[in-house]
Write an enzyme that holds these catalytic residues in place. Structure first.
Site, PDB file in Angstrom:
ATOM      1  N   ASP A 112      50.497  47.247  61.665  1.00  0.00           N
ATOM      2  CA  ASP A 112      51.701  47.603  63.272  1.00  0.00           C
ATOM      3  C   ASP A 112      51.870  47.458  65.078  1.00  0.00           C
ATOM      4  O   ASP A 112      50.470  46.286  64.987  1.00  0.00           O
ATOM      5  CB  ASP A 112      51.676  49.118  63.286  1.00  0.00           C
ATOM      6  CG  ASP A 112      52.112  50.239  64.171  1.00  0.00           C
ATOM      7  OD1 ASP A 112      53.381  50.483  64.030  1.00  0.00           O
ATOM      8  OD2 ASP A 112      52.145  50.013  65.110  1.00  0.00           O
ATOM      9  N   GLU A 141      54.120  43.224  63.312  1.00  0.00           N
ATOM     10  CA  GLU A 141      55.823  43.778  64.098  1.00  0.00           C
ATOM     11  C   GLU A 141      54.838  42.796  64.855  1.00  0.00           C
ATOM     12  O   GLU A 141      53.751  43.066  65.690  1.00  0.00           O
ATOM     13  CB  GLU A 141      55.573  44.664  64.138  1.00  0.00           C
ATOM     14  CG  GLU A 141      56.108  45.919  63.320  1.00  0.00           C
ATOM     15  CD  GLU A 141      55.962  46.970  64.833  1.00  0.00           C
ATOM     16  OE1 GLU A 141      57.412  47.667  64.206  1.00  0.00           O
ATOM     17  OE2 GLU A 141      55.142  48.114  65.005  1.00  0.00           O
TER      18      GLU A 141
END
Length: 400
Positions: A112, A141
């Site tokens: 994340d 990400e």
């Protein structure tokens, strides 16, 4: 919030710490026994609350990144960023990653907000994982967030050439083929055929990454609206049938493009979150999978199974380097609104593929070369006298 504790909501007795461990192990083992590998979402970028956190209490002002004025860095938008360049913080991350891999059998990590983690930490995580399991995967990400870390050190998609073994969610692919996260925007497959040339680039992903295997191709994930819900807004003036055909085209492009395909759970039966976007706090009524939709959309589910079979059994859809892509893959712009995607391979079910993606509403006739037969056509078209009509919002797959 602790990184080494399993979630208690799914345990038969959450107050029994050993049961949390053993039941998670049995769950992952059961998935492995059915040929399903497990990639875990890890949120090593921030904690819930710094002031009550054990790491902050143990060594104040060490485990959390600070700005020059001493205030907490907030690139995560959660009030704090983990200080991944601090050596003991980095060691903690590495130890926890190894724990999940060795103790539980995790096969990969999805990071994340990976863009606020430094590259050295991410490379060490990847190297450690692959030393234990050469097929271990690490991706995340790569958004460039405003954290108190020099941009050149961040694991962002812009810096992907510094971390060639780590994958990145490809937002160019997403925005080009589907449209941005704003509900009203359109991409190529939602009808913006001005993006035809960009869509051709997205499908081959040439030169965007150090390695083609870094490109995680997607149009839908747990964040933001589902494609089905977005199309209700961006293509409100079209029929439900056409909108679903557009969603099918997007999924076909995800599975058949060069790079790594990523499908959101339930996407294959047009998952809906009732028009809501980020639903992390919306509860089960919104986020639960409605399995009745699978039965209602069985044709689309079987279409996705067919495409996955095609990708697995034909290496031309998953070339591992750019040289092979340049040699064997070609995209063409047909009438400024349709894509011709040609692939060649030396082994597999077929020798050659020609795939047409028509995102326009117009029927476009094409010539068919000798030896090609029609493997799939959205509208059950036929080849007549070496010609094929590719209907509007349609996918056609020819093989030789």
């Amino acid at each position: 919030m602790a990184y080494n504790v399993t979630e208690g909501s799914y345990v038969t007795d959450p107050d029994d710490g050993y049961m949390r461990i053993t039941e998670a192990q049995r769950m992952i083992e059961a998935l492995h026994s059915r040929g399903i590998r497990v990639v875990m979402d890890v949120v090593f970028n921030h904690m819930h609350d710094v002031n009550i956190n054990a790491l902050e209490k143990t060594v104040p002002h060490y485990f959390f990144r600070r700005n020059k004025d001493g205030s907490l860095s907030n690139g995560s938008w959660c009030g704090n960023d983990l200080n991944t360049t601090a050596l003991m913080c980095r060691k903690y991350i590495l130890d926890m990653c190894k724990r999940w891999q060795v103790l539980y059998g995790i096969d990969g990590f999805r990071f994340d907000l990976m863009g606020i983690i430094d590259q050295e930490t991410m490379k060490l995580v990847d190297a450690q994982g692959k030393a234990l399991d050469p097929s271990f995967v690490v991706y995340g990400e790569g958004w460039n967030m405003s954290t108190a870390l020099d941009e050149s050190m961040r694991t962002t998609i812009q810096n992907n050439f510094k971390t060639p073994h780590i994958g990145f969610f490809n937002d160019f692919f997403r925005d080009t083929l589907r449209g941005t996260n704003q509900m009203e925007t359109k991409g190529y497959f939602s009808g913006d055929t001005y993006k035809t040339n960009d869509a051709m680039r997205a499908i081959c992903n040439l030169d965007m990454f150090a390695k083609i295997t870094q490109s995680i191709n997607y149009v839908e994930c747990h964040d933001n609206a589902t494609c089905y819900d977005k199309l209700q807004i961006s293509n409100y003036d079209e029929t439900e049938k056409i909108r679903k055909r557009r969603a099918r085209l997007m999924m076909a492009a995800v599975i058949l493009s060069q790079g790594v395909p990523f499908l959101h759970s339930g996407q294959e039966f047009f998952r809906t979150k009732g028009g809501l976007s980020n639903t992390y706090n919306a509860g089960d009524q919104v986020n639960a999978l409605d399995w009745n939709r699978k039965d209602m959309e069985i044709d689309t589910t079987q279409f996705i199974q067919f495409l996955i079979h095609l990708r697995k059994n034909n290496p031309c859809f998953r070339y591992g380097n750019y040289d092979m892509i340049r040699k064997n893959v070609k995209t063409e712009n047909i009438n400024h609104r349709m894509i011709k995607y040609s692939l060649h391979q030396s082994e597999g079910e077929y020798k050659d593929f020609v795939i047409y993606f028509n995102a326009s509403l117009e029927t476009i006739p094409v010539d068919v070369e000798d030896g090609f037969t029609l493997l799939y056509h959205s509208e059950k078209g036929k080849i007549l006298d070496h010609k094929l009509d590719v209907n509007g919002v349609c996918c056609a797959i020819l093989v030789r």
